[in-house]
Scaffold this motif. Structure first.
Motif, short mmCIF file in Angstrom:
data_model
loop_
_atom_site.label_atom_id
_atom_site.label_comp_id
_atom_site.label_asym_id
_atom_site.label_seq_id
_atom_site.Cartn_x
_atom_site.Cartn_y
_atom_site.Cartn_z
N ALA A 119 12.54 11.09 3.83
CA ALA A 119 13.49 10.72 4.87
C ALA A 119 12.84 10.78 6.24
CB ALA A 119 14.70 11.66 4.80
N MET A 120 12.00 11.81 6.45
CA MET A 120 11.32 11.95 7.73
C MET A 120 10.38 10.77 7.98
SD MET A 120 11.94 14.38 9.78
CE MET A 120 10.43 14.45 10.72
N ALA A 121 9.61 10.46 6.95
CA ALA A 121 8.64 9.37 7.10
C ALA A 121 9.36 8.07 7.42
CB ALA A 121 7.81 9.23 5.83
N HIS A 122 10.45 7.83 6.70
CA HIS A 122 11.24 6.62 6.91
C HIS A 122 11.76 6.59 8.34
CE1 HIS A 122 13.87 3.40 5.32
NE2 HIS A 122 14.62 3.76 6.33
N PHE A 123 12.33 7.71 8.77
CA PHE A 123 12.92 7.78 10.11
C PHE A 123 11.86 7.50 11.18
CE2 PHE A 123 14.11 10.14 13.90
CZ PHE A 123 15.37 9.64 14.12
N PRO A 140 13.95 5.83 -3.53
CA PRO A 140 14.33 7.10 -4.16
C PRO A 140 13.78 8.30 -3.39
CG PRO A 140 13.53 5.58 -5.81
CD PRO A 140 13.31 4.92 -4.50
N GLU A 141 12.57 8.13 -2.85
CA GLU A 141 11.98 9.23 -2.11
C GLU A 141 12.72 9.46 -0.79
OE1 GLU A 141 7.53 9.72 -0.89
OE2 GLU A 141 7.63 8.97 -2.96
N VAL A 142 13.13 8.36 -0.14
CA VAL A 142 13.84 8.50 1.12
C VAL A 142 15.14 9.27 0.91
CG1 VAL A 142 14.96 7.23 2.97
CG2 VAL A 142 12.85 6.37 1.99
N TYR A 143 15.84 8.91 -0.17
CA TYR A 143 17.13 9.57 -0.39
C TYR A 143 16.97 10.92 -1.05
CZ TYR A 143 19.02 5.03 0.72
OH TYR A 143 19.32 3.86 1.37
N GLY A 144 15.84 11.16 -1.72
CA GLY A 144 15.72 12.36 -2.54
C GLY A 144 14.94 13.49 -1.92
N SER A 145 14.09 13.20 -0.93
CA SER A 145 13.26 14.29 -0.40
C SER A 145 13.26 14.25 1.11
CB SER A 145 11.83 14.16 -0.92
OG SER A 145 11.18 13.11 -0.26
N SER A 204 0.84 -1.19 0.00
CA SER A 204 0.00 0.00 0.00
C SER A 204 0.88 1.24 0.00
CB SER A 204 -0.90 -0.06 1.23
OG SER A 204 -1.17 1.23 1.69
N ASP A 205 0.36 2.39 -0.47
CA ASP A 205 1.19 3.60 -0.50
C ASP A 205 0.80 4.56 0.60
OD1 ASP A 205 -1.22 4.16 -1.49
OD2 ASP A 205 -0.55 4.99 -3.41
N ASP A 206 0.16 4.04 1.65
CA ASP A 206 -0.22 4.90 2.77
C ASP A 206 1.02 5.28 3.57
OD1 ASP A 206 -1.24 6.02 5.07
OD2 ASP A 206 -3.08 4.83 4.96
N PRO A 207 1.40 6.55 3.57
CA PRO A 207 2.68 6.91 4.22
C PRO A 207 2.68 6.72 5.73
CG PRO A 207 1.48 8.86 3.57
CD PRO A 207 0.71 7.71 3.02
N ARG A 208 1.49 6.55 6.32
CA ARG A 208 1.47 6.37 7.77
C ARG A 208 1.97 4.99 8.17
NH1 ARG A 208 -4.43 6.93 9.23
NH2 ARG A 208 -4.56 5.95 7.18
N PHE A 209 1.75 4.00 7.30
CA PHE A 209 2.04 2.62 7.70
C PHE A 209 3.14 1.96 6.90
CE2 PHE A 209 -2.62 3.24 8.40
CZ PHE A 209 -2.52 3.42 9.77
#
Lengths: 181, 412, 173
Positions: free
Chosen positions: B327-331, B318-323, B307-312
């Protein structure tokens, strides 16, 4: 750990006095080592997940039999290699110790998998943090569970270790008689 | 067929005995099986009261593999629980992953993409075959047919090789994630799996020829370890053991989850509820799993695997390294865990041994507040003393095999 | 699906069933008073329209700090009607005793022993009230929130090892 701990005493290793053995003694030792490393009778103390991998190692594809170590003896009295396969928890610990104690010398222990080696990621109220807290271990095989290749590597390391140890035909001295009275 | 074997079980009548032929007076004896006993796979201790060879009472003592699953899970993030679930039923770990993921998704009210559902079903069914192969091999081994173990392990290794290509581990695969699965299939994998299944099916057929009509196996499993349909339900049996007693309950049919309602497969149901029926259920279910996997590969379409729900769900790399948002969401997901809405939910899947349920409670934080497991093997093991009452000691071994007690899930 | 079951339960036991609601994902849940557990369970099993014949999955949760502290959960299923229901029973810490349902379903036996072992909830009328997982020498109930994660109680002397470095993992305790 200090070297004086009784856990680190492997019965088959000679003391310094025996290092001064004759050439004959060395030949006997090497011969015995060779015989012992290729006839490991193992007692599989199988508890958990690693047992599945142990079955795979014992089966045809990886074939523990090539190392002379495939024949499981289900009595500790007849075994000389204790394979602790899987998690040992606090409730199981006295049983493991008892099985180890009832094995006859010389004996070796393999900690199969990370739970037996260190408790793995079960760092909680129930699990013992590695079997080396109660019995001495010769070879640790890491992995959760280890791949069969790792197990074979561990068995070969144990064989090398056995070959390098000092073996004797008869023991040094008979155990001291209890004092009279 | 039942007639033939019934006759074998009849003991010829003993002629009137003279005092000289009278048996020695006997007394009951307590025998301790386990916890480290070759025939008790896993670590169950059974204290059996014997009169000759007949079991007159049996007490089970478990907990020799209790490793604090629930307590550990309460202290890690929701995503870090997956490796722990792998080691519940370690023979078929992906089904545990899927069951847990479904419980969390139920709490989050999260829908997952179709392709992830197909991947979950494919891997689950492959692991179901592994589980049944293990059971049949172990049963063969303990009934004295070592050859079965050799074939069974080879077939299982073949499937494990494919799963290694997919998940990177042989049996503790850690494959499902909240919101999908961890990896998409490698190129050419589908075709390889189908060819692997062809080969493993040959070995299953070989096992079938070795065991199913084997006189020794039939004699030892027919009519032993019988449990009636009513008793089985009363004890909470599920899965092949319940179906062997004649109750056609299967979570995949009763309340279809994932995409099981789009697939065409049958549920084998037995009649006698004995060891032989339980063995036959396993053999047939392997064939049905094979059918399911083939259908899934035909129906599966390319698409997202999570799923592409950023909460879960972790954002794509590419998004983690690029924006900075990525990075915040990943962290936040890695360090604090996903924030599962407060509440409680129970989700169940049909695991290899039966209904595997997860009862998850969230307090809205990043860690499970409580995670209970309804392990299918629990109920089967619980019923063992009643099944074995008045039976022979030797029957305990095949019964223990066919109820398939897995230490990891029963003792958690 | 078993809304009807909830309705029926409420009508039959207006006092004992304090609340019914539809939980996450459509699970039907009923909150039941502790004194009436055995009676409600007997009714759920025997009523011809409900027939929850399969042994329930029983577990507990510890909500430390709130009252009642423990929450006993019965997850039931009916093979005849193919529906599910969940009973939640609040159990206070001061009086953690609940009537056993083992006489109703034989399969409840070990689940109740599990709740006793790990949470310390006693079941009255249980035929075999021993611990399930832990050994008899064990003091306390490990799944209670106030039991520490690493509270090991060794059965035999262990070699002491200085606390080795541990990376990120389970915390607490």
């Amino acid at each position: 750990m200090s070297s004086s701990s009784d856990l680190d005493l492997v019965p088959a290793i000679a003391t310094r006095r025996e290092d001064a053995l004759s050439g004959l003694g060395k030949m006997v030792s090497q011969g015995l080592g060779w015989a012992r490393k290729y006839s490991l009778f193992q007692y599989p103390f199988v508890t958990a997940c690693c047992g599945m991998e142990f079955m795979a190692v014992a089966a045809a594809r990886y074939d523990l039999d090539r190392f002379g170590a495939a024949l499981p003896r289900f009595s500790p009295r007849q075994a000389d290699l204790l394979m602790v396969v899987g998690t040992i928890n606090v409730k199981q610990a006295p049983i493991l110790k008892r099985v180890y104690d009832s094995m006859a010398d010389p004996k070796w222990v393999v900690a199969f998998g990370v739970c037996a080696s260190s408790g793995g990621f079960y760092d909680n109220y129930a699990t013992m943090q590695g079997i080396d807290r109660i019995i001495p271990v010769d070879v640790y095989i890491p992995g959760c569970p280890p791949r069969p290749e790792q197990v074979l590597d561990g068995i070969m390391m144990l064989q090398q270790k056995i070959q390098d140890q000092r073996h004797q035909l008869i023991g040094n001295e008979p155990p001291a008689l209890p004092a009279k009275g | 067929m039942a007639k033939d074997t019934d006759n074998l079980l009849v003991v010829p009548p003993v002629p009137e005995a003279s005092p000289l032929d009278a048996p020695f007076p006997s007394k009951r004896m307590l025998v301790n099986l386990g916890p480290s006993h070759p025939a008790m796979h896993g670590t169950v201790r059974a204290v059996v009261e014997l009169d000759g060879e007949t079991i007159h009472g049996m007490k089970l003592d478990i907990g020799f593999l209790h490793r604090g699953f629930e307590k550990s899970c309460e202290n890690v993030t929701w995503t870090q629980v997956f490796p722990y679930t792998d080691r519940l039923n370690y023979v078929s770990s992906i089904m545990n992953n899927v069951g847990y993921a479904m419980a969390v998704e139920k709490l989050c009210d999260l829908a997952i993409p179709d392709r992830a559902k197909y991947l979950r079903v494919i891997t689950s069914e492959l692991h179901r075959m592994c589980d049944h192969l293990t059971l049949v091999s172990a049963m063969g081994l303990e009934l004295g047919a070592m050859t079965v173990l050799i074939y069974g392990m080879e077939a299982r290794d073949l499937i494990w090789d494919r799963l290694t290509e997919l998940c990177g581990a042989r049996l503790t695969s850690n494959y499902a994630r909240v919101g999908g699965v961890s990896r998409d299939i490698p190129e050419g994998w589908a075709d390889k799996v189908l060819r692997t299944l062809d080969r493993s099916n040959e070995m299953v057929d070989e096992i079938d020829r070795l065991l199913t009509r084997n006189r020794i196996v039939i004699d030892r499993t027919r009519g032993t370890g019988v449990i009636s349909r009513a008793d089985a339900i009363d004890y909470g049996f599920t899965g092949p053991c319940l179906r062997a007693s004649g109750e056609p309950y299967d979570v995949r049919k009763a309340s279809p989850y994932l995409i099981y309602d789009r697939l065409d497969f049958d549920i084998p149901v037995g009649t006698n509820g004995d060891n032989f029926d339980r063995y036959l259920m396993r053999m047939e279910e392997m064939k049905q799993s094979d059918r399911i996997v083939r259908q899934c590969f035909e129906q599966m379409q390319p698409g997202a695997i999570a799923s592409d729900d950023p909460r879960f769900v972790l954002p794509p790399k590419p998004e983690v390294y690029g924006s900075i948002e990525g990075a915040m969401a990943h962290f936040k997901i890695i360090m604090e865990g996903i924030r599962v809405p407060a509440g409680e939910a129970y989700a169940c899947v049909e695991a290899a041994n039966g209904e595997l349920g997860f009862y998850a409670v969230s307090d809205g934080g990043g860690r499970p507040y409580k995670l209970g497991v309804r392990a299918p093997g629990w109920n089967m093991l619980m019923a063992l003393p009643q099944i074995m009452e008045g039976r022979m000691l030797a029957d305990l071994i095949p019964t223990f095999d066919t109820v398939n007690m897995i230490g990891g899930e029963v003792e958690q | 699906m078993s809304q009807a079951a909830l309705q029926k339960l409420k009508e039959r036991f207006p006092d004992a069933v304090t609340q019914t609601y539809v939980g996450k994902g459509g699970d039907d849940v009923a909150l039941v008073k502790k004194e009436a557990v055995a009676e409600v369970c007997r009714f759920l099993k025997d009523d011809p329209e409900l027939q929850f014949d399969m042994a329930p999955y029983i577990t507990a949760a510890d909500y430390m700090g709130s009252e009642p502290r423990f929450d006993l959960v019965y997850q039931m299923y009916s093979t005849k009607k193919n529906h599910r229901i969940r009973l939640r029973v609040g159990v206070p810490e001061s009086d953690p005793v609940v009537a056993s349902v083992t006489p109703i379903w034989k399969g409840a036996n070990w689940y109740e022993r599990y709740c006793w072992d790990l949470y310390g909830i006693r079941f009255e009328g249980h035929p075999d009230p021993r611990r399930l997982y832990m050994y008899e020498e064990f003091v306390g109930h490990p799944l209670r929130k106030d039991y520490s994660l690493r509270g090991r109680q060794p059965l035999m002397p262990e070699r002491t090892v200085d606390e080795p470095f541990r990376g990120p993992g389970p915390t607490g305790g």
